[in-house]
Design a protein around this motif. Sequence first.
Motif, mmCIF file in Angstrom:
data_model
loop_
_atom_site.group_PDB
_atom_site.id
_atom_site.type_symbol
_atom_site.label_atom_id
_atom_site.label_comp_id
_atom_site.label_asym_id
_atom_site.label_seq_id
_atom_site.Cartn_x
_atom_site.Cartn_y
_atom_site.Cartn_z
ATOM 1 N N ALA A 1 2.579 0.474 3.307
ATOM 2 C CA ALA A 1 1.929 0.991 4.643
ATOM 3 C C ALA A 1 1.684 2.685 4.464
ATOM 4 O O ALA A 1 2.472 3.065 3.956
ATOM 5 C CB ALA A 1 3.054 0.714 5.689
ATOM 6 N N GLU A 2 0.549 2.882 5.163
ATOM 7 C CA GLU A 2 0.220 4.425 5.047
ATOM 8 C C GLU A 2 -0.216 4.829 6.495
ATOM 9 O O GLU A 2 -1.233 4.024 6.960
ATOM 10 C CB GLU A 2 -0.800 4.693 3.786
ATOM 11 C CG GLU A 2 -0.695 4.385 2.626
ATOM 12 C CD GLU A 2 -1.038 2.625 2.226
ATOM 13 O OE1 GLU A 2 -2.112 2.321 2.772
ATOM 14 O OE2 GLU A 2 -0.216 1.973 1.536
ATOM 15 N N LYS A 3 0.149 5.966 6.930
ATOM 16 C CA LYS A 3 -0.540 6.181 8.088
ATOM 17 C C LYS A 3 -1.909 6.747 7.693
ATOM 18 O O LYS A 3 -2.140 7.186 6.665
ATOM 19 C CB LYS A 3 0.319 7.593 8.751
ATOM 20 C CG LYS A 3 1.544 7.422 9.198
ATOM 21 C CD LYS A 3 2.242 8.640 9.481
ATOM 22 C CE LYS A 3 3.537 8.547 9.482
ATOM 23 N NZ LYS A 3 4.257 9.901 9.701
ATOM 24 N N THR B 1 -3.832 9.391 8.280
ATOM 25 C CA THR B 1 -3.893 10.497 7.649
ATOM 26 C C THR B 1 -3.169 10.880 6.221
ATOM 27 O O THR B 1 -3.666 11.777 5.724
ATOM 28 C CB THR B 1 -3.063 11.603 8.825
ATOM 29 O OG1 THR B 1 -1.647 11.230 8.965
ATOM 30 C CG2 THR B 1 -3.688 11.780 10.022
ATOM 31 N N ASP B 2 -2.286 9.775 5.695
ATOM 32 C CA ASP B 2 -1.988 9.890 4.237
ATOM 33 C C ASP B 2 -2.732 9.148 3.580
ATOM 34 O O ASP B 2 -2.378 8.939 2.248
ATOM 35 C CB ASP B 2 -0.584 9.473 4.546
ATOM 36 C CG ASP B 2 0.444 10.213 5.264
ATOM 37 O OD1 ASP B 2 0.115 11.372 5.262
ATOM 38 O OD2 ASP B 2 1.420 9.862 5.663
ATOM 39 N N ILE B 3 -3.647 8.504 4.003
ATOM 40 C CA ILE B 3 -4.744 7.690 3.046
ATOM 41 C C ILE B 3 -5.614 8.521 2.293
ATOM 42 O O ILE B 3 -6.373 9.118 2.666
ATOM 43 C CB ILE B 3 -5.621 6.595 4.103
ATOM 44 C CG1 ILE B 3 -4.327 5.683 4.267
ATOM 45 C CG2 ILE B 3 -6.520 5.667 3.031
ATOM 46 C CD1 ILE B 3 -4.979 4.593 5.489
ATOM 47 N N ASP B 4 -5.702 8.006 0.876
ATOM 48 C CA ASP B 4 -6.482 8.826 0.047
ATOM 49 C C ASP B 4 -7.616 7.950 0.030
ATOM 50 O O ASP B 4 -7.719 7.036 -0.675
ATOM 51 C CB ASP B 4 -5.770 8.790 -1.488
ATOM 52 C CG ASP B 4 -6.618 9.567 -2.537
ATOM 53 O OD1 ASP B 4 -7.899 9.466 -2.446
ATOM 54 O OD2 ASP B 4 -6.177 9.873 -3.498
ATOM 55 N N VAL B 5 -8.728 8.485 0.795
ATOM 56 C CA VAL B 5 -9.906 7.802 0.712
ATOM 57 C C VAL B 5 -10.724 7.443 -0.501
ATOM 58 O O VAL B 5 -11.061 6.200 -0.812
ATOM 59 C CB VAL B 5 -10.845 8.310 1.836
ATOM 60 C CG1 VAL B 5 -12.242 7.664 2.044
ATOM 61 C CG2 VAL B 5 -10.156 8.495 3.038
ATOM 62 N N GLU B 6 -10.711 8.378 -1.319
ATOM 63 C CA GLU B 6 -11.426 8.252 -2.550
ATOM 64 C C GLU B 6 -10.825 7.240 -3.361
ATOM 65 O O GLU B 6 -11.350 6.215 -4.132
ATOM 66 C CB GLU B 6 -11.408 9.405 -3.521
ATOM 67 C CG GLU B 6 -12.469 9.487 -4.501
ATOM 68 C CD GLU B 6 -13.874 8.928 -4.138
ATOM 69 O OE1 GLU B 6 -14.324 9.139 -2.984
ATOM 70 O OE2 GLU B 6 -14.319 8.147 -5.100
ATOM 71 N N ARG B 7 -9.460 7.219 -3.499
ATOM 72 C CA ARG B 7 -8.563 5.940 -4.143
ATOM 73 C C ARG B 7 -8.938 4.751 -3.644
ATOM 74 O O ARG B 7 -9.066 3.774 -4.440
ATOM 75 C CB ARG B 7 -7.244 6.433 -3.948
ATOM 76 C CG ARG B 7 -6.242 5.510 -4.693
ATOM 77 C CD ARG B 7 -4.924 5.978 -4.768
ATOM 78 N NE ARG B 7 -4.081 4.534 -5.037
ATOM 79 C CZ ARG B 7 -2.465 5.051 -5.242
ATOM 80 N NH1 ARG B 7 -2.000 6.047 -4.685
ATOM 81 N NH2 ARG B 7 -1.908 3.945 -5.297
ATOM 82 N N ALA B 8 -9.077 4.761 -2.274
ATOM 83 C CA ALA B 8 -9.476 3.364 -1.765
ATOM 84 C C ALA B 8 -10.759 2.970 -2.190
ATOM 85 O O ALA B 8 -10.930 1.639 -2.220
ATOM 86 C CB ALA B 8 -8.946 3.290 -0.100
HETATM 87 P P1 ATP Z 1 -4.655 1.292 -6.283
HETATM 88 O O1 ATP Z 1 -5.251 0.357 -7.351
HETATM 89 O O2 ATP Z 1 -5.486 2.199 -5.990
HETATM 90 O O3 ATP Z 1 -3.194 1.695 -6.897
HETATM 91 P P2 ATP Z 1 -3.293 -0.807 -4.823
HETATM 92 O O4 ATP Z 1 -3.717 -1.443 -3.682
HETATM 93 O O5 ATP Z 1 -3.134 -1.751 -6.161
HETATM 94 O O6 ATP Z 1 -4.268 0.441 -4.925
HETATM 95 P P3 ATP Z 1 -0.492 -0.947 -3.686
HETATM 96 O O7 ATP Z 1 -0.028 -1.810 -4.987
HETATM 97 O O8 ATP Z 1 -0.971 -1.483 -2.757
HETATM 98 O O9 ATP Z 1 -1.925 -0.092 -4.419
HETATM 99 O O10 ATP Z 1 0.203 0.402 -3.491
HETATM 100 C C1 ATP Z 1 1.066 1.113 -4.413
HETATM 101 C C2 ATP Z 1 1.463 2.417 -3.795
HETATM 102 O O11 ATP Z 1 0.500 3.413 -3.517
HETATM 103 C C3 ATP Z 1 2.147 2.015 -2.325
HETATM 104 O O12 ATP Z 1 3.066 3.036 -2.152
HETATM 105 C C4 ATP Z 1 0.971 2.510 -1.381
HETATM 106 O O13 ATP Z 1 1.276 2.858 -0.148
HETATM 107 C C5 ATP Z 1 0.190 3.605 -2.266
HETATM 108 N N1 ATP Z 1 -1.271 3.496 -1.948
HETATM 109 C C6 ATP Z 1 -2.151 2.864 -2.501
HETATM 110 N N2 ATP Z 1 -3.467 3.202 -2.314
HETATM 111 C C7 ATP Z 1 -3.570 4.145 -1.509
HETATM 112 C C8 ATP Z 1 -4.382 5.079 -1.055
HETATM 113 N N3 ATP Z 1 -5.725 4.825 -1.101
HETATM 114 N N4 ATP Z 1 -3.969 6.264 -0.166
HETATM 115 C C9 ATP Z 1 -2.502 6.545 -0.080
HETATM 116 N N5 ATP Z 1 -1.606 5.781 -0.938
HETATM 117 C C10 ATP Z 1 -1.935 4.604 -1.362
#
Ligand code: ATP
Length: 134
Positions: free
Chosen positions: A83-85, A87-94
């Motif tokens: 779970a991420e608020k 404001t804590d989401i890294d948009v580029e990563r997503a």
């Molecule tokens: P990625 O491939 O980018 O790692 P994912 O969906 O495989 O994404 P998860 O396994 O769901 O990632 O999450 C791993 C950790 O990273 C968790 O603590 C999650 O809250 C955090 N996280 C994942 N993606 C993001 C993001 N875009 N922004 C902030 N935190 C993230």
Amino acid sequence: MPALMLEVITPEKIVLKTEAASVTAPGIQGYLGVLPRHAPLITPLKAGVVTYSREGSEAERLAVSGGFLEAGADRVVILADTAEKATDIDVERARQAKERAEKRLRERPANLDVARAEAALQRALARLKAAGVC
Ligand code: ATP
């Protein structure tokens, strides 16, 4: 109207603990809304956006990626895998996670774990939606 106590908890940490006037969450059969005095309920969640509002302020969002919601008359507990608020989401990563998953699903390599790629896509979409960019 009396408030709800909303808690969002992952295996890693308490992500949020706040009063809320209402909560909506992504149940596996669709979004559900919880107001104070809701009947007791436990439901599984899918990846999506949790929205909550505090009296007199704008709605706020979090991304969750599955788990459970428990509702009682005056509280909502969400136990989520992640779970991420907003404001804590890294948009580029997503965005990159979304592109990776879409590419896998498009190209369908022989060893593709389709369910895993689809789950990754849904997590990425939930994060982008919660961050307000899709
Ligand atoms: P990625 O491939 O980018 O790692 P994912 O969906 O495989 O994404 P998860 O396994 O769901 O990632 O999450 C791993 C950790 O990273 C968790 O603590 C999650 O809250 C955090 N996280 C994942 N993606 C993001 C993001 N875009 N922004 C902030 N935190 C993230």
